[in-house]
Design an enzyme around this catalytic site. Sequence first.
Site, PDB file in Angstrom:
ATOM      1  N   ASP A 183     -44.489 -15.504   3.509  1.00  0.00           N
ATOM      2  CA  ASP A 183     -45.093 -13.834   4.002  1.00  0.00           C
ATOM      3  C   ASP A 183     -45.644 -13.174   2.913  1.00  0.00           C
ATOM      4  OD1 ASP A 183     -44.100 -12.357   6.956  1.00  0.00           O
ATOM      5  OD2 ASP A 183     -43.381 -11.387   4.166  1.00  0.00           O
ATOM      6  N   LEU A 184     -46.306 -12.940   3.532  1.00  0.00           N
ATOM      7  CA  LEU A 184     -46.553 -11.947   2.371  1.00  0.00           C
ATOM      8  C   LEU A 184     -45.828 -10.731   1.359  1.00  0.00           C
ATOM      9  CD1 LEU A 184     -50.845 -11.623   2.629  1.00  0.00           C
ATOM     10  CD2 LEU A 184     -49.158 -13.511   1.492  1.00  0.00           C
ATOM     11  N   ASP A 226     -48.779 -10.704   8.588  1.00  0.00           N
ATOM     12  CA  ASP A 226     -49.093 -11.270   7.079  1.00  0.00           C
ATOM     13  C   ASP A 226     -48.235 -12.583   7.207  1.00  0.00           C
ATOM     14  OD1 ASP A 226     -46.402  -9.805   7.894  1.00  0.00           O
ATOM     15  OD2 ASP A 226     -46.651  -9.636   5.106  1.00  0.00           O
TER      16      ASP A 226
END
Length: 309
Positions: A183-184, A226
């Site tokens: 996960d960004l 994301d």
Amino acid sequence: MEHVQNPAGTNAARAFGGDHAQMLRLRPEERTPEALRDHLAGVLQVTLDLACLLELFTAEVRRLVAVDGVAYTHEAEEIDLLEGRAGRHQIRYHLDLEGEDLGEMVFSRSSRFSEEEMDLLERMLFGAVYPVRNALHYRRAQRAAVLDPLTGLYNRAALDALLEREVARAHRYGGALSMLVIDLDHFKQINDTRGHQAGDRLLRAFARLLRTLMRKSDMAFRYGGDEFVVLLPNTDLSGARVLAGRIASAMYGEPPLPEIGRITASIGAATLQAAETPEALFKRADRALYRAKAQGRNRLCADRGQATI
């Protein structure tokens, strides 16, 4: 020596080398472009798979011309196929049909091709261009169904299918299988402050980064938003940690999208356990990801089944 010809829709750039080879004989009526085209159409229309098509086409070529190998490449489509083995002397043909780039076909062997053999190969290519085009279109349609249009990575539907396949394979053959869920960090803030177009560019840049860091056997997916998933066949938890570290180091050393600046990622990892289902493996890796986010982001957490570390 190189020159360009145009045999019925096929642009042929030919490079020549060494000695002449023995050629099988055809009756005059069998040598016409129409006869070869019709024969090949009947042979090649049975498949839309490019690898199978190349195998069938090579078998037909070898009935008429001695070749060691026939290669088909299409750089834009990331296709690189070889039937047989590459030889020292090559004839390279660029395939173009009605302005559409269909890639390249290369014939090779240890001795030089005669003019008569090259003429025959060109006639055979005339019968192959339409099946090649149809197979390319079919491949694109198949890929569109399993690829994320923004990043070009596999999509969530592909994850469901490939995860089930890889879990079954690992259980059957006893190999390791690991998963990273990525996960960004603070991606929503980037979208809110810089706009969704900037966010999209970042997602594409991160996908490109993943491709450069993975092995050919690894598979990357955009799960949604994301969040990304990487499947690592034949990889234990320590190997998964190595890739996670490479991802973190690459992002720190050179941001995927310089205009946005340095970003970080939270990563969860898990390795398949005995008799574990695909859903359970994903759940553990996802749980490890949320532990990483809860501990302050920009870190890796691994789930070992009983504890997350």
